[in-house]
Design a protein around this motif. Structure first.
Motif, PDB file in Angstrom:
ATOM      1  N   VAL A  34       0.881  -1.442   0.036  1.00  0.00           N
ATOM      2  CA  VAL A  34       0.085  -0.105  -0.043  1.00  0.00           C
ATOM      3  C   VAL A  34       0.638   1.274   0.061  1.00  0.00           C
ATOM      4  N   GLY A  35       1.754   1.104   0.933  1.00  0.00           N
ATOM      5  CA  GLY A  35       2.704   2.490   0.718  1.00  0.00           C
ATOM      6  C   GLY A  35       2.416   3.733   1.335  1.00  0.00           C
ATOM      7  N   CYS A  36       1.912   3.616   2.860  1.00  0.00           N
ATOM      8  CA  CYS A  36       1.786   4.708   3.457  1.00  0.00           C
ATOM      9  C   CYS A  36       3.059   5.470   3.833  1.00  0.00           C
ATOM     10  N   SER A  37       3.083   6.731   3.612  1.00  0.00           N
ATOM     11  CA  SER A  37       4.089   7.520   3.898  1.00  0.00           C
ATOM     12  C   SER A  37       4.670   7.451   5.255  1.00  0.00           C
ATOM     13  N   TRP A  38       3.789   7.623   6.264  1.00  0.00           N
ATOM     14  CA  TRP A  38       3.872   7.586   7.577  1.00  0.00           C
ATOM     15  C   TRP A  38       3.919   6.240   8.489  1.00  0.00           C
ATOM     16  N   CYS A  39       4.103   5.258   7.772  1.00  0.00           N
ATOM     17  CA  CYS A  39       3.964   3.954   8.267  1.00  0.00           C
ATOM     18  C   CYS A  39       5.003   3.808   9.172  1.00  0.00           C
ATOM     19  N   ASP A  40       4.620   3.229  10.356  1.00  0.00           N
ATOM     20  CA  ASP A  40       5.898   2.728  11.429  1.00  0.00           C
ATOM     21  C   ASP A  40       6.113   1.462  11.302  1.00  0.00           C
ATOM     22  N   THR A  41       5.741   0.784  10.178  1.00  0.00           N
ATOM     23  CA  THR A  41       6.092  -0.697  10.256  1.00  0.00           C
ATOM     24  C   THR A  41       6.362  -0.999   8.747  1.00  0.00           C
ATOM     25  N   LYS A  42       7.447  -0.150   8.629  1.00  0.00           N
ATOM     26  CA  LYS A  42       7.880  -0.385   7.047  1.00  0.00           C
ATOM     27  C   LYS A  42       8.666  -1.365   6.846  1.00  0.00           C
ATOM     28  N   HIS A  43       9.425  -2.244   7.809  1.00  0.00           N
ATOM     29  CA  HIS A  43      10.073  -3.419   7.753  1.00  0.00           C
ATOM     30  C   HIS A  43       9.178  -4.271   7.256  1.00  0.00           C
ATOM     31  N   THR A  44       7.879  -4.397   7.263  1.00  0.00           N
ATOM     32  CA  THR A  44       7.043  -5.593   7.047  1.00  0.00           C
ATOM     33  C   THR A  44       6.527  -5.395   5.572  1.00  0.00           C
ATOM     34  N   TRP A  45       6.987  -4.394   4.903  1.00  0.00           N
ATOM     35  CA  TRP A  45       6.328  -4.340   3.570  1.00  0.00           C
ATOM     36  C   TRP A  45       6.873  -5.291   2.485  1.00  0.00           C
ATOM     37  N   THR A  46       8.035  -5.796   2.668  1.00  0.00           N
ATOM     38  CA  THR A  46       8.628  -6.588   1.555  1.00  0.00           C
ATOM     39  C   THR A  46       8.775  -7.920   1.941  1.00  0.00           C
ATOM     40  N   VAL A  47       8.520  -9.015   1.271  1.00  0.00           N
ATOM     41  CA  VAL A  47       8.586 -10.434   1.588  1.00  0.00           C
ATOM     42  C   VAL A  47       9.642 -10.833   0.708  1.00  0.00           C
ATOM     43  N   ASP A  48      10.834 -10.899   1.289  1.00  0.00           N
ATOM     44  CA  ASP A  48      12.229 -11.335   0.821  1.00  0.00           C
ATOM     45  C   ASP A  48      12.453 -12.658   1.225  1.00  0.00           C
ATOM     46  N   ALA A  57      14.628 -18.130  15.955  1.00  0.00           N
ATOM     47  CA  ALA A  57      15.591 -16.834  15.541  1.00  0.00           C
ATOM     48  C   ALA A  57      14.680 -15.651  15.560  1.00  0.00           C
ATOM     49  N   VAL A  58      13.621 -15.494  14.955  1.00  0.00           N
ATOM     50  CA  VAL A  58      12.776 -14.299  14.847  1.00  0.00           C
ATOM     51  C   VAL A  58      12.238 -14.195  16.181  1.00  0.00           C
ATOM     52  N   MET A  59      11.833 -14.860  17.093  1.00  0.00           N
ATOM     53  CA  MET A  59      11.236 -14.503  18.289  1.00  0.00           C
ATOM     54  C   MET A  59      11.954 -13.988  19.225  1.00  0.00           C
ATOM     55  N   ALA A  60      13.403 -14.316  18.971  1.00  0.00           N
ATOM     56  CA  ALA A  60      14.564 -14.012  19.887  1.00  0.00           C
ATOM     57  C   ALA A  60      14.909 -12.589  19.535  1.00  0.00           C
ATOM     58  N   GLU A  61      14.619 -12.157  18.351  1.00  0.00           N
ATOM     59  CA  GLU A  61      15.035 -10.677  18.078  1.00  0.00           C
ATOM     60  C   GLU A  61      14.651  -9.761  18.922  1.00  0.00           C
ATOM     61  N   GLN A  62      15.412  -8.589  19.416  1.00  0.00           N
ATOM     62  CA  GLN A  62      15.061  -7.519  20.375  1.00  0.00           C
ATOM     63  C   GLN A  62      14.711  -6.365  19.768  1.00  0.00           C
ATOM     64  N   GLN A  63      14.613  -6.213  18.407  1.00  0.00           N
ATOM     65  CA  GLN A  63      14.234  -5.099  17.501  1.00  0.00           C
ATOM     66  C   GLN A  63      13.520  -5.341  16.314  1.00  0.00           C
ATOM     67  N   GLU A  64      12.881  -4.445  15.660  1.00  0.00           N
ATOM     68  CA  GLU A  64      12.249  -4.636  14.348  1.00  0.00           C
ATOM     69  C   GLU A  64      13.311  -5.033  13.357  1.00  0.00           C
ATOM     70  N   SER A  65      12.722  -6.084  12.372  1.00  0.00           N
ATOM     71  CA  SER A  65      13.445  -6.338  11.359  1.00  0.00           C
ATOM     72  C   SER A  65      12.731  -6.781  10.181  1.00  0.00           C
ATOM     73  N   GLU A  66      13.239  -7.132   8.990  1.00  0.00           N
ATOM     74  CA  GLU A  66      12.433  -7.735   7.930  1.00  0.00           C
ATOM     75  C   GLU A  66      12.564  -9.343   7.888  1.00  0.00           C
ATOM     76  N   HIS A  67      12.828  -9.712   8.932  1.00  0.00           N
ATOM     77  CA  HIS A  67      12.903 -11.353   8.962  1.00  0.00           C
ATOM     78  C   HIS A  67      11.553 -11.971   9.277  1.00  0.00           C
ATOM     79  N   TRP A  68      11.134 -12.820   8.567  1.00  0.00           N
ATOM     80  CA  TRP A  68       9.955 -13.638   8.746  1.00  0.00           C
ATOM     81  C   TRP A  68      10.092 -15.193   9.097  1.00  0.00           C
ATOM     82  N   PHE A  69       8.964 -15.777   9.530  1.00  0.00           N
ATOM     83  CA  PHE A  69       8.957 -17.091   9.553  1.00  0.00           C
ATOM     84  C   PHE A  69       7.582 -17.633   9.173  1.00  0.00           C
TER      85      PHE A  69
END
Length: 224
Positions: A34-48, A57-69
């Motif tokens: 969708v591409g909202c300019s004010w989005c605060d979760t831009k790390h979720t936009w791309t499925v790489d 591994a993802v559940m152990a992360e302490q900060q936002e990332s583009e990682h997914w499971f």
């Protein structure tokens, strides 16, 4: 059984809209065009595909990332139990969760006694159990070029509209004028980034229209 690309799962308090203050399990799905300019979760936009990792591994992360499971509904419910989550309200968010067919996931959750809420931009058809609480936060004229669809508005229990200036109120008026929403739908205005001018506009409009104000409570009290 369907698989879902999950960016994060955590337990907290819902900070917005009709369920403000309700203990909730947040399931954030990966992917959003969708591409909202004010989005605060831009790390979720791309499925790489290269960003896929194990659940652990993802559940152990302490900060936002583009990682997914990747998890099935049954595996996700097992994860709740393994983490010791107590909340019985599940919020499917993103990203844009309605990019996925959510019928298998919402069916499984409701069968297990959870209440389910979907937070969507309204730009994809909602495929979910009939008892799901649908919150549409309509995203109009975003850079992705997606239109807000009639179907999400028609089944929405709650419309939560981000506002920064008068044009955002006007955009909501145009959507509501189509008449595709339920007559008893709850309408919330949510100031973007808690800006003072946006907040005052939202307050004044809510009073004038008998709408409701939604503040991002979690940001005020410093929780996720």
């Amino acid at each position: 059984m369907a698989d879902y690309k999950v960016n994060e799962v955590f337990e907290s308090i819902q900070g917005e809209g009709a369920f403000t203050g309700v203990p909730s399990i947040f399931v954030r799905l990966q992917g959003c065009p969708v591409g909202c300019s004010w989005c605060d979760t831009k790390h979720t936009w791309t499925v790489d595909p290269e960003k896929q990792k194990s659940v652990e591994a993802v559940m152990a992360e302490q900060q936002e990332s583009e990682h997914w499971f990747l998890l099935t509904p049954a595996q996700l419910i097992s994860l709740f139990a393994n983490k010791g989550y107590k909340a019985k309200h599940v919020i499917l968010t993103g990203g844009e969760p309605c990019m996925y067919d959510l019928m298998p996931l919402t069916n499984a959750l409701i069968e297990q006694g959870y209440s389910v809420q979907i937070e969507t931009s309204g730009t994809f058809e909602v495929k979910a159990h009939a008892e799901t609480w649908v919150t549409v936060s309509p995203k109009v004229n975003m850079q992705g070029g997606y239109e807000v669809l009639q179907q999400p508005l028609r089944i929405a229990k709650e419309i939560k509209h981000p506002v920064a200036m008068q044009k955002h109120i006007d955009e909501l008026d145009q959507l509501l004028a189509r008449g595709h929403h339920q007559s008893g739908v709850l309408v919330y205005l949510q100031p973007i980034s808690q800006q003072k001018r946006a907040t005052q506009l939202a307050v004044d409009t809510c009073i004038a229209r008998n709408w409701r104000l939604s503040l991002q409570t979690h940001k005020f009290i410093g929780i996720e």
